[in-house]
Design a protein around this motif. Structure first.
Motif, short mmCIF file in Angstrom:
data_model
loop_
_atom_site.label_atom_id
_atom_site.label_comp_id
_atom_site.label_asym_id
_atom_site.label_seq_id
_atom_site.Cartn_x
_atom_site.Cartn_y
_atom_site.Cartn_z
N SER A 1 0.82 -1.21 0.00
CA SER A 1 0.00 0.00 0.00
C SER A 1 0.85 1.25 0.00
CB SER A 1 -0.92 -0.01 1.23
OG SER A 1 -1.67 1.18 1.29
N ASP A 2 1.96 1.23 0.74
CA ASP A 2 2.82 2.40 0.83
C ASP A 2 3.43 2.75 -0.52
OD1 ASP A 2 2.36 2.72 3.53
OD2 ASP A 2 4.15 1.61 4.14
N PHE A 3 4.02 1.77 -1.21
CA PHE A 3 4.70 2.11 -2.46
C PHE A 3 3.70 2.46 -3.56
CE2 PHE A 3 4.43 -2.32 -4.14
CZ PHE A 3 4.28 -2.08 -5.50
N LEU A 4 2.52 1.86 -3.53
CA LEU A 4 1.51 2.22 -4.51
C LEU A 4 1.04 3.66 -4.29
CD1 LEU A 4 -0.66 -1.04 -4.66
CD2 LEU A 4 1.03 -0.25 -6.33
N THR A 5 0.82 4.02 -3.03
CA THR A 5 0.39 5.38 -2.71
C THR A 5 1.46 6.39 -3.09
OG1 THR A 5 -1.03 4.61 -0.91
CG2 THR A 5 -0.35 6.93 -0.86
N ALA A 6 2.72 6.08 -2.76
CA ALA A 6 3.83 7.00 -3.09
C ALA A 6 3.95 7.18 -4.59
CB ALA A 6 5.13 6.45 -2.51
N THR A 7 3.81 6.10 -5.35
CA THR A 7 3.92 6.19 -6.81
C THR A 7 2.77 6.99 -7.40
OG1 THR A 7 5.04 4.03 -6.86
CG2 THR A 7 4.12 4.85 -8.92
N ARG A 8 1.57 6.72 -6.93
CA ARG A 8 0.40 7.45 -7.44
C ARG A 8 0.51 8.95 -7.13
NH1 ARG A 8 -3.06 5.23 -4.42
NH2 ARG A 8 -3.60 3.51 -5.82
N THR A 9 0.89 9.28 -5.92
CA THR A 9 1.01 10.68 -5.52
C THR A 9 2.06 11.41 -6.36
OG1 THR A 9 0.34 10.14 -3.26
CG2 THR A 9 1.53 12.21 -3.58
N PHE A 10 3.19 10.75 -6.60
CA PHE A 10 4.26 11.35 -7.37
C PHE A 10 3.80 11.68 -8.78
CE2 PHE A 10 8.00 11.01 -10.13
CZ PHE A 10 8.95 11.75 -9.45
N TYR A 11 3.20 10.71 -9.45
CA TYR A 11 2.83 10.93 -10.84
C TYR A 11 1.59 11.81 -11.00
CZ TYR A 11 6.49 7.88 -12.52
OH TYR A 11 7.72 7.35 -12.82
N ASP A 12 0.69 11.79 -10.03
CA ASP A 12 -0.42 12.74 -10.09
C ASP A 12 0.10 14.18 -10.05
OD1 ASP A 12 -2.58 11.03 -10.34
OD2 ASP A 12 -3.00 10.93 -8.20
N ALA A 13 1.17 14.40 -9.27
CA ALA A 13 1.71 15.75 -9.12
C ALA A 13 2.44 16.23 -10.37
CB ALA A 13 2.65 15.80 -7.91
N ILE A 14 3.15 15.33 -11.04
CA ILE A 14 4.04 15.78 -12.13
C ILE A 14 3.49 15.49 -13.52
CG2 ILE A 14 6.02 15.36 -10.62
CD1 ILE A 14 6.70 12.97 -12.56
N ALA A 15 2.29 14.96 -13.63
CA ALA A 15 1.80 14.41 -14.90
C ALA A 15 1.96 15.37 -16.08
CB ALA A 15 0.35 13.96 -14.75
N GLU A 16 1.45 16.58 -15.95
CA GLU A 16 1.48 17.50 -17.10
C GLU A 16 2.91 17.90 -17.45
OE1 GLU A 16 -0.84 18.28 -19.13
OE2 GLU A 16 -2.63 17.58 -18.07
N ASP A 17 3.75 18.15 -16.46
CA ASP A 17 5.15 18.49 -16.73
C ASP A 17 5.88 17.33 -17.37
OD1 ASP A 17 5.39 21.21 -15.65
OD2 ASP A 17 4.96 20.29 -13.73
N TYR A 18 5.65 16.14 -16.86
CA TYR A 18 6.27 14.94 -17.41
C TYR A 18 5.87 14.73 -18.87
CZ TYR A 18 7.38 9.93 -17.90
OH TYR A 18 7.86 8.72 -18.34
N ALA A 19 4.57 14.84 -19.14
CA ALA A 19 4.09 14.61 -20.49
C ALA A 19 4.67 15.62 -21.47
CB ALA A 19 2.56 14.66 -20.51
N GLU A 20 4.82 16.87 -21.04
CA GLU A 20 5.39 17.89 -21.91
C GLU A 20 6.88 17.65 -22.14
OE1 GLU A 20 5.77 20.88 -24.50
OE2 GLU A 20 3.89 20.07 -23.70
N ARG A 21 7.61 17.31 -21.07
CA ARG A 21 9.06 17.09 -21.18
C ARG A 21 9.38 15.93 -22.11
NH1 ARG A 21 13.26 15.61 -22.20
NH2 ARG A 21 15.22 15.62 -21.02
N TYR A 22 8.58 14.88 -22.06
CA TYR A 22 8.88 13.68 -22.84
C TYR A 22 7.91 13.49 -24.02
CZ TYR A 22 11.87 12.67 -18.89
OH TYR A 22 12.84 12.76 -17.92
N ARG A 23 7.38 14.60 -24.51
CA ARG A 23 6.38 14.55 -25.58
C ARG A 23 6.90 13.82 -26.81
NH1 ARG A 23 1.77 16.56 -26.48
NH2 ARG A 23 1.88 17.80 -24.57
N ASP A 24 8.15 14.07 -27.20
CA ASP A 24 8.70 13.48 -28.42
C ASP A 24 9.70 12.36 -28.12
OD1 ASP A 24 7.29 15.33 -30.06
OD2 ASP A 24 8.80 16.85 -29.61
N GLU A 25 9.55 11.73 -26.96
CA GLU A 25 10.54 10.76 -26.51
C GLU A 25 10.75 9.63 -27.51
OE1 GLU A 25 11.67 8.61 -22.35
OE2 GLU A 25 9.55 8.64 -22.91
N LEU A 26 9.69 8.99 -27.96
CA LEU A 26 9.85 7.87 -28.88
C LEU A 26 10.38 8.32 -30.24
CD1 LEU A 26 6.80 5.54 -28.20
CD2 LEU A 26 9.21 5.04 -27.81
N ALA A 27 10.00 9.50 -30.68
CA ALA A 27 10.50 10.01 -31.95
C ALA A 27 12.01 10.18 -31.94
CB ALA A 27 9.83 11.34 -32.29
#
Length: 214
Positions: free
Chosen positions: A4-30
Motif C-alpha cells: 500500500s505504501d509504495f503504490l500510494t507513493a507512486t500514485r502521488t508522485f505521478y499525479d503531481a508531475i503528470a502535465e510536466d512529465y508529459a510535456e518534457r517527454y512529448r517526443d521521446e519515442l521520436a
C-alpha cells in the motif's frame, strides 16, 4: 515499505508531475530509434490484432505507438492525472486506473503484456508476485515486454519541476530479472541493452526483455 505504501507513493508522485512529465517527454519515442525498433519487433511477435495491455502506461505514448502497429491496446496506470493525458491524446484506446499487482482480468486473456519502465517502482520482494500476475493474464504463447534502467542503486528524484514529491526509480540487472521471470515460468526470447544517452539526462544503460509464456 508495504504494498500500500509504495503504490500510494507512486500514485502521488505521478499525479503531481503528470502535465510536466508529459510535456518534457512529448517526443521521446521520436528521438529513440532503438526503443521504436524493440516495440516494433514486439508488435510483430504478438501479431496484428493481438490484445495487449500496457501496464503502467503513463501518458499513453507507448500505448499509442503499439496501437499504430496494429495491436488492440488498452492501458492501465495508478495515476488518474496520467490517465487523463493518455485519454486526451489517444481517444480511441481504453485506459483504466488500477494496480499491476491486481489486474481485473480473467486468466489467459491477453496476447501481450507491456511493462515499459513501470516495474521500476516495484520493490524487489514484490517482483515475483508482479511477474506471476503478468503470467496469469497472458494466454499460452503470449508475449511480455519489460523495459527498465540497468544498475544496482536506485535513482532518487526529489521535487521534480518544483512539485513537493519524491520517489525512487529502481535499477535492475537483466540477468537477475531474467532469473525472476524464468522462475515465473517465462521463456526469454531476447535481451536488448543500449548505452545511456547523456543528452536525454541518462546515466545508466537501458534494457528491454521480450519473453514468452510457453
Amino acid at each position: 515499505m508495504t504494498t500500500s505504501d509504495f503504490l500510494t507513493a507512486t500514485r502521488t508522485f505521478y499525479d503531481a508531475i503528470a502535465e510536466d512529465y508529459a510535456e518534457r517527454y512529448r517526443d521521446e519515442l521520436a528521438e529513440r530509434p532503438l526503443e521504436r525498433a524493440v516495440l516494433t519487433a514486439y508488435a510483430e511477435l504478438v501479431g496484428a490484432g493481438g490484445r495487449v495491455a500496457d501496464l503502467g502506461c503513463g501518458p499513453g505514448r507507448t500505448t499509442g505507438f503499439l496501437a499504430s502497429r496494429g495491436l488492440e491496446m488498452s492501458g492501465l496506470d495508478l495515476s488518474e492525472s496520467m490517465l487523463a493525458i493518455a485519454r486526451r491524446e489517444n481517444p480511441g484506446i481504453r485506459f483504466e486506473q488500477g494496480s499491476m499487482l491486481q489486474l481485473d482480468l480473467p486468466d489467459g486473456q491477453l496476447a501481450g503484456v507491456v511493462s515499459f519502465y513501470s516495474s521500476i517502482h516495484t520493490p524487489v520482494d514484490e517482483l515475483p508476485a508482479l511477474f506471476a500476475e503478468f503470467h496469469r493474464v497472458l494466454a499460452p504463447g503470449g508475449h511480455l515486454l519489460l523495459g527498465f534502467q540497468v544498475g544496482d542503486e536506485p535513482r532518487h528524484f526529489d521535487r521534480p519541476w518544483g512539485h513537493p514529491v519524491t520517489l525512487d526509480f529502481e535499477r535492475r540487472r537483466p540477468e537477475r530479472m531474467t532469473e525472476l521471470l524464468t522462475a515465473a515460468s517465462f521463456t526469454r526470447l531476447s535481451c536488448t541493452v543500449r548505452e545511456a544517452v547523456p543528452a536525454f539526462g541518462e546515466s545508466t544503460p537501458h534494457a528491454f526483455l521480450i519473453l514468452r509464456k510457453p
